[in-house]
Motif scaffolding. Sequence first.
Motif, PDB file in Angstrom:
ATOM      1  N   ALA A 298      70.551 -39.458 -24.494  1.00 47.57           N
ATOM      2  CA  ALA A 298      69.567 -38.453 -23.349  1.00 47.57           C
ATOM      3  C   ALA A 298      70.286 -38.895 -22.001  1.00 47.57           C
TER       4      ALA A 298
ATOM      5  N   PHE B 114      61.099 -44.806 -44.009  1.00 50.39           N
ATOM      6  CA  PHE B 114      61.722 -44.033 -42.923  1.00 50.39           C
ATOM      7  C   PHE B 114      63.001 -43.808 -42.751  1.00 50.39           C
TER       8      PHE B 114
ATOM      9  N   VAL C  87      66.583 -45.922 -32.085  1.00 44.53           N
ATOM     10  CA  VAL C  87      65.765 -45.569 -30.671  1.00 44.53           C
ATOM     11  C   VAL C  87      66.678 -45.795 -29.702  1.00 44.53           C
TER      12      VAL C  87
ATOM     13  N   THR D 283      60.904 -41.203 -31.428  1.00 40.18           N
ATOM     14  CA  THR D 283      60.955 -42.800 -30.970  1.00 40.18           C
ATOM     15  C   THR D 283      59.704 -43.649 -31.555  1.00 40.18           C
TER      16      THR D 283
ATOM     17  N   LEU E 164      63.834 -39.590 -19.070  1.00 41.68           N
ATOM     18  CA  LEU E 164      64.865 -39.266 -19.673  1.00 41.68           C
ATOM     19  C   LEU E 164      65.069 -37.845 -20.699  1.00 41.68           C
TER      20      LEU E 164
ATOM     21  N   VAL F  91      63.687 -38.184 -23.783  1.00 46.05           N
ATOM     22  CA  VAL F  91      63.800 -38.336 -25.007  1.00 46.05           C
ATOM     23  C   VAL F  91      62.557 -37.927 -26.050  1.00 46.05           C
ATOM     24  N   ASN F  92      62.812 -37.203 -26.864  1.00 46.33           N
ATOM     25  CA  ASN F  92      61.806 -36.791 -27.850  1.00 46.33           C
ATOM     26  C   ASN F  92      60.792 -37.940 -28.417  1.00 46.33           C
TER      27      ASN F  92
ATOM     28  N   ALA G  21      61.135 -43.434 -21.712  1.00 51.03           N
ATOM     29  CA  ALA G  21      62.396 -42.563 -22.290  1.00 51.03           C
ATOM     30  C   ALA G  21      61.789 -41.319 -22.063  1.00 51.03           C
TER      31      ALA G  21
ATOM     32  N   LEU H  69      59.703 -44.155 -35.153  1.00 46.74           N
ATOM     33  CA  LEU H  69      60.831 -45.101 -35.503  1.00 46.74           C
ATOM     34  C   LEU H  69      59.916 -46.507 -35.263  1.00 46.74           C
ATOM     35  N   LEU H  70      59.512 -46.619 -33.890  1.00 50.55           N
ATOM     36  CA  LEU H  70      58.857 -47.922 -33.778  1.00 50.55           C
ATOM     37  C   LEU H  70      57.891 -48.150 -34.528  1.00 50.55           C
TER      38      LEU H  70
ATOM     39  N   LEU I 207      69.151 -42.733 -29.305  1.00 51.44           N
ATOM     40  CA  LEU I 207      68.457 -41.488 -28.655  1.00 51.44           C
ATOM     41  C   LEU I 207      68.500 -41.743 -27.357  1.00 51.44           C
TER      42      LEU I 207
ATOM     43  N   TYR J  87      66.564 -49.146 -37.220  1.00 50.00           N
ATOM     44  CA  TYR J  87      65.512 -48.407 -36.404  1.00 50.00           C
ATOM     45  C   TYR J  87      65.524 -48.766 -34.996  1.00 50.00           C
TER      46      TYR J  87
ATOM     47  N   PRO K 111      58.542 -48.540 -23.752  1.00 48.40           N
ATOM     48  CA  PRO K 111      60.086 -48.017 -24.008  1.00 48.40           C
ATOM     49  C   PRO K 111      59.924 -46.480 -24.381  1.00 48.40           C
TER      50      PRO K 111
END
Lengths: 399, 308
Positions: free
Chosen positions: B288, B223, B281, A174, A167, A169-170, A163, A177-178, B284, B277, A159
């Motif tokens: 985008a 986090f 994601v 991501t 796209l 997405v930074n 992304a 966070l995952l 985000l 979280y 994912p």
Amino acid sequence: MSADATAARMPRPSPGGRPSGSQGETSGAASAGGLASGLRQAALRIAVVLAGVLVGIFIIALQPGVDAGTWSAVWHGTFGTASGISSVVQLTSPLLLSGVAAAVSARAGMWNIGVEGQLVMGAWAGTAIAFTFPDLPGPWLPALVLIGGVVGGALWVVPPAAARAYLGVNEVVTTLLLNFVATLWLVYWVTGPWADTSFQGAGLGARPITDNAMLSHWTIGDVTIGVSFVIAVVIALATWAVFRYTPFGYRCTLLGADQRTARYAGVDVARTRFYSLVLSGGIGGLVGVIVMIDHVQRFTIALSTYTGYLGLLVAALASASLLGCIPAAVLVALLSAAAGALRIAGIPAEVTLMLTGLMLIAAAITDVGSGNQVGRSIRRGVARVTTAVSREGRGGDAA
Amino acid sequence: MNETVITGLLLAATVSGVPVLLAALGEAISEQVGVKNLGIEGVMLMGAVLAAIVAHNTGNAWVGLVGGALGAGAFNFVTLAVPNVVLRAEETVVAFACWFIGIGLSTMIGVSYNGKTLPSLEKIEIPLLSDLPYIGPAFFHQPATTYVAIAMVLATSWFLYRTRHGLKLRAIGRDIDAARACGIAVTRLRLAYVTLGGAIIGLGGAVLAIVALGTWETNLTGFRGFLGFALVIVVGRGRIIPLLLGAYLFGLLLGVSGVVQAQGWDVSPEFLDMLPYIAAVLALIVQAWRPRRRLRRRAAGVPALAES
């Protein structure tokens, strides 16, 4: 539009393997040959590590409960005894793989900060396989578990990789966070479906997986070396070969060096980004299973001990060079072993992270890519010494 | 869903949302001057642990909050602002270093404070409004820090968009060369505002320790700092007021787990804890996806010193 989106992103890691950066400082290295340049890189990195260690020792020495006995424990936990050396070797393999995972994405100009999560998902997939086929004979089960780890890690990064690639997405945020999601996933399985209430080790743990799935060890003298070490080195070499000899590796390196050049040269930028992150994630997944079937022997909280983050340090010390990851991993393993020994003085294991951070700052300041005066003068000093040393070494030939 | 559940959820959202809001505000200020502070999590941890230590030793929650914010600002100055702005080291590497040092240092100095109860703040009751059903306890019966945090957001927005000094800051973020050509002291202002942002992030950590959880434990931020970072990206650069709504939504997701457990419903808390979280994601990705018309800030991540 995607070019637009990427132009505003944060600066990318400089791809390693080459003594990157300002020409004025590196042109001398070209004439002095690869030796001086390599020596200089190594000396710079060792200086960085020493600086970090010194600051770290200073901070640690200020803590209550630290005395001479603590430092002797550190010596015994690293070089001093055969078991110390064995533990350094054991720590090296996950750190090396983790460093390779970080370096692979760095060479394509991205940061895979999600190795910590990928290793959890890899270990989870490996455990699921070991629970499903407990009776597979001989090397088949470990092999299958290892493959499961790679697949688990690679799927977990899909994912964020998609992304990022399609796209813009930074990927830093991501993948980060995952990691937390993966940790919670781990907690769910070790407290729920796979819980083992009798587990006495550190943290919570799942039921042990069968002995068939474990990797074997060799004993040389008193020192134990695991198959895991061989696997890690082979993977590092294989990845190096991929980057050295295959079109895919070349596309990644080109992309990491300069996005626009890569685009004009006809590289499918999105695709290359995607697959390099997936490759990185797959290696990240391998880290988890390696730790699990090498010594932890089960799916447990103890798998997630910042190994994925330490890989960043390994890659940074190696300047994202895949072969350079090998000595860098040994170095970081030494640090981890030392930090483990510090625990008897009540210093928490997180101290490794503090040292890591100090070294990363030192590495970033002295990195050739940064244009500051401090780093430049340090580099000049190191360069003078190493050039002198390498000249001396070749003195006989020259005369 | 009965009234207790909804009231409890809204209250939990406020309590969990304020630290995220402060972290996002600090990061937004830092981004205004063109520095992404990915060390946010470490700075927040330092704010939390220092606040816990100071509050525990002085017995005063306010002193703890101030101590945490100041200490975190200093920490941010040394580990992130100086290497990034003055020494021009690679932004992401330095940010991670800042995070790692934050984890290690906070764990080490906080070992003997693990699980200690901290002095708390008294709640301020706003007459009449606090008796409102559902929203009363969540919005009008809160410790002063909640009101202060909201006021800080409004003040920052006013400062950035209605004052001359704020215009300078936005200029740095938008085009560093033009800003320098106008005679703006780019390096100095960057240093100052990245540090200020760090202090606000640290205040977020301090509020988390003292007000939201009432204790310190290793890695207590979990986090939340990165949630704040993601929030700034999702909301869009330079937009301050919408952070309030975003932080509240994240607070809602962070609070769900506690409320559900209090109700004794049979859902695995781990899956509920994942919500914020995963939502971040997804947000985000969605952000985008939609076509963007925002002004690009070209100076983000460009070193502040002129090429020498």
